[in-house]
Structure formats: C-alpha cells, structure tokens
Design an enzyme around this catalytic site. Structure first.
Site, mmCIF file in Angstrom:
data_model
loop_
_atom_site.group_PDB
_atom_site.id
_atom_site.type_symbol
_atom_site.label_atom_id
_atom_site.label_comp_id
_atom_site.label_asym_id
_atom_site.label_seq_id
_atom_site.Cartn_x
_atom_site.Cartn_y
_atom_site.Cartn_z
ATOM 1 N N GLY A 55 0.868 -1.181 0.000
ATOM 2 C CA GLY A 55 0.000 0.000 0.000
ATOM 3 C C GLY A 55 0.903 1.229 0.000
ATOM 4 C CG ASP A 245 -0.041 2.309 -5.776
ATOM 5 O OD1 ASP A 245 -1.183 1.898 -6.048
ATOM 6 O OD2 ASP A 245 0.646 1.844 -4.853
ATOM 7 C CE LYS A 256 -2.143 -3.930 -6.532
ATOM 8 N NZ LYS A 256 -0.763 -4.351 -6.864
HETATM 9 O O1 MRU Z 1 0.671 -3.849 -4.609
HETATM 10 P P1 MRU Z 1 0.034 -3.125 -3.467
HETATM 11 O O2 MRU Z 1 -0.828 -3.979 -2.609
HETATM 12 O O3 MRU Z 1 1.057 -2.327 -2.675
HETATM 13 O O4 MRU Z 1 -0.930 -2.066 -4.176
HETATM 14 C C1 MRU Z 1 -1.707 -1.223 -3.375
HETATM 15 C C2 MRU Z 1 -2.626 -0.366 -4.140
HETATM 16 O O5 MRU Z 1 -2.654 -0.361 -5.347
HETATM 17 C C3 MRU Z 1 -3.476 0.590 -3.354
HETATM 18 O O6 MRU Z 1 -4.716 0.779 -3.957
HETATM 19 C C4 MRU Z 1 -2.738 1.937 -3.277
HETATM 20 O O7 MRU Z 1 -1.449 1.755 -2.805
HETATM 21 C C5 MRU Z 1 -3.444 2.905 -2.416
HETATM 22 S S1 MRU Z 1 -3.302 2.487 -0.712
HETATM 23 C C6 MRU Z 1 -3.937 3.724 0.219
#
Ligand code: MRU
Length: 355
Positions: A55, A245, A256
């Site tokens: 995240g 992200d 994601k």
């Molecule tokens: O691969 P991850 O689990 O780190 O991806 C996380 C995401 O895509 C979340 O939607 C994003 O980081 C926002 S978290 C507040």
C-alpha cells in the site's frame, strides 16, 4: 442520523516501539495475524519488496523508519561521511518497489532533513531523523482522517460503494484513504455498504479489504473482479472509490491493476469514480500517467495460488501490478487539502502548494 463511532484507528499495520518496528504480515491475512519485528534497514527493505507491508502510504512510512534504522547504525563522526552513507541506505530502500511515489517522497524528506542539518552533531542528526520518521507516520494517519472528512459528503446515506484492492488502514499508517472516506461516512452516521473486488492476482480485496471492514462491522460483499460490470448494469453500485499509488500532474492515476477497467465500466454506467489519496501520492514532476513506472511482478502470482498450480507449466504470463486510469475517467480526487475535479493540472498544483 445517529453517529456510529468505530475503533477503526486501532488497525495500524506498522508499529514503531522502543527502537524496533513491528509489522503485521499482510501476506498471511486473513488466516493468520502474524507480527514481525525488525531493527535494520535491510530487514525493512525486504519487508517492502516481499510485501509483508504494502500500500503506497504504508511503504512510505516503512521506508522512513528503515532510513532511520540505517542512520542509527552509521558509525562515523564526520557529517559528510554520514550523509554519504545515509544516501546509500536510502538508495537500497527506494529500489524496493517502483510505482508508489510515497516511497521516494518519504525518503527524499528524510534526506532533506539530514542534508539541511549537517551542521549538527551526529547524535542530534540521528535523533532528528527518528523524529522525522515518527512525524511521517503520524501525519499520514492524520491526512487520511482529514481526507475522509473532505470525502464523506460525496457518499449519500445508504450508498453502495465499490472499491478495488485495499486502500484501507492496512495500506497506510492507519484509517485508510478510500476506506478512510467510507469510515468517515459511517462515523457521520450514514448507512454505507461496500462491494469489494477480490483483486487478482494477490487478492488484496478478498484478503485485506474484507478483513478490515468486517473488523469494523461495515457491511461488505466480496465479488470476483469480473463481476463489477454486471452489478453496475443491475444498478447495484452507487459510486466507486479507490486509492492511488501515484497521481501525475494532469490527474492520471496509477493504482492496482484492474482499476482502469473499473473506471471504464463506471463511465459507461454513469457512476462517479473517486480517487482518495494524500498529497504525498501526487507527483507533479510527471506530466502524465504514461511516465509512471509500472512494476511487473513474478508470473508465479498468476500461475499459482500458493503451491497450487493453476496454469500449464511454461505458459507465457504478463503480470503488471498497476495500471493507469486517465484523468478523464476520474470524477474527483479527494485529498487532505480538499477535493480536486475538472482542471486537474491547476487543482493539483494548488493542493500540493498548500503542503
Ligand atoms: O501492490 P500493493 O498492494 O502495494 O498495491 C496497493 C494499491 O494499489 C493501493 O490501492 C494503493 O497503494 C493505495 S493504498 C492507500
């Protein structure tokens, strides 16, 4: 409307106590709640790259704590040498995951603190860096609560909200971004229900979003990713909220993998598509989403479910972990400094300046 206080702030995936960092292993949720204890920057770097912690805001917080651990272990009396070594520590941490800008944002902030205090003693520098890491952690949770307050008026009482991946307390220092808006609406007394996409391939929606909403007694229904369009066509989704992200200067959003698909479906069905993210996720150095680096992960995440083989041996696989949603599909971006919509270029600039 009566208020419904919930103890959502209790979910904090990273705890920073007595010189050690404790992390909830998100790879094992929801079946097991296992905490690991780390005391070196190398251990933290590994926790980020192997997704013990994940995240965007959470990996920024973890990297800041890792940078402090690295600084603490540098043995020198020369501030110049200290800074050279500190830069090496930050280089290891920043290389762990490429897409979420919160990681480099947090490390740049730590480096900036060190660089602008090189006239202090090494001990003072180390103490200052510890405080900076703590501040990054605490500010993240506060930013999420604030963006929740800005965003909750967008959710009507009774809203059925679809979300993708996990942008909750687990993905941040606490409270969450997309789930922060949902929590704030629930705290304001609204009856909100959530539809959580399972989020293939590593199931952050099924494992994490479902887990934390259930813990907070917020009604949640889990669906497979390919069911979202059908539910929208039945009129069962009132809006979509996701995290991010990295957000480019023009408002294009990296999030994601699968987020783009949901945004296209939302547009087709005239459903608002909201992005909730702290200002630390906005990267004004990039003009457009096409410049955002997209992490490609091991194909085994697709061909296997733990040890269970799902696809033929040797099959060719693509596994981009994120995608780009163009700003024209985004109804609004919710930040701790307010909501931006329409002219993202001007609006995001204004919001970042207030930071
Ligand atoms: O691969 P991850 O689990 O780190 O991806 C996380 C995401 O895509 C979340 O939607 C994003 O980081 C926002 S978290 C507040």
């Amino acid at each position: 409307m009566s208020t419904c206080p919930i103890d959502s702030r209790a979910i904090r995936p990273i705890r920073f106590v007595a010189g050690q960092c404790h992390m909830l292993d998100q790879r094992l949720l929801p079946a097991e709640e296992v905490w690991h204890t780390y005391a070196t920057y190398q251990e933290i770097a590994r926790a980020i790259s192997t997704m013990v912690v994940r995240g965007a805001p959470a990996i920024g917080v973890a990297a800041a704590i890792g940078a402090w651990f690295g600084a603490r272990d540098i043995e020198t009396e020369s501030s110049w040498e200290f800074y050279q070594e500190f830069e090496k520590v930050c280089a290891v941490l920043v290389a762990t995951r490429p897409t979420a800008v919160n990681l480099s944002w947090a490390l740049e902030r730590m480096k900036h603190f060190a660089q602008s205090n090189l006239d202090r003693s090494i001990l003072e520098l180390k103490i200052g860096l510890e405080f900076e890491a703590l501040a990054i952690t605490q500010e993240d949770e506060k930013a999420n609560q604030k963006l929740g307050q800005h965003g909750e008026p967008l959710l009507a009482d009774g809203a059925r909200v679809l979300t993708h991946c996990n942008a909750g307390a687990l993905a941040t220092a606490g409270y969450g971004t997309a789930l922060g808006v949902i929590r704030a609406a629930v705290e304001a007394g609204k009856k909100i229900s959530v539809i959580a996409d399972e989020t293939r391939p590593i199931l952050q929606g099924a494992r994490l979003t479902a887990w934390e909403l259930q813990k907070d007694n917020i009604p949640v229904t889990l669906i497979c990713d390919n069911m979202a369009g059908y539910l929208m066509s039945l009129g069962e989704v009132d809006c979509v909220i996701v995290g991010a992200d990295r957000i480019a200067a023009n408002g294009d959003v990296a999030n994601k993998i699968g987020t783009y698909t949901v945004a296209v479906l939302a547009k087709e069905h005239n459903i608002p598509f909201y992005v909730a993210a702290p200002v630390s996720t906005i990267d004004l150095s990039l003009d457009a989403g096409s410049q955002i680096p997209i992490e490609e992960r091991d194909g085994r995440e697709i061909t296997h479910l733990k040890d269970l083989q799902l696809a033929p041996e040797g099959i060719s696989v693509r596994n981009p972990a994120f995608d780009i949603t163009p700003h024209c599909l985004v109804t609004a971006i919710i930040t701790e400094h307010g909501i931006v919509n329409g002219d993202y270029l001007a609006g995001l600039k204004r919001i970042v300046k207030q930071h």
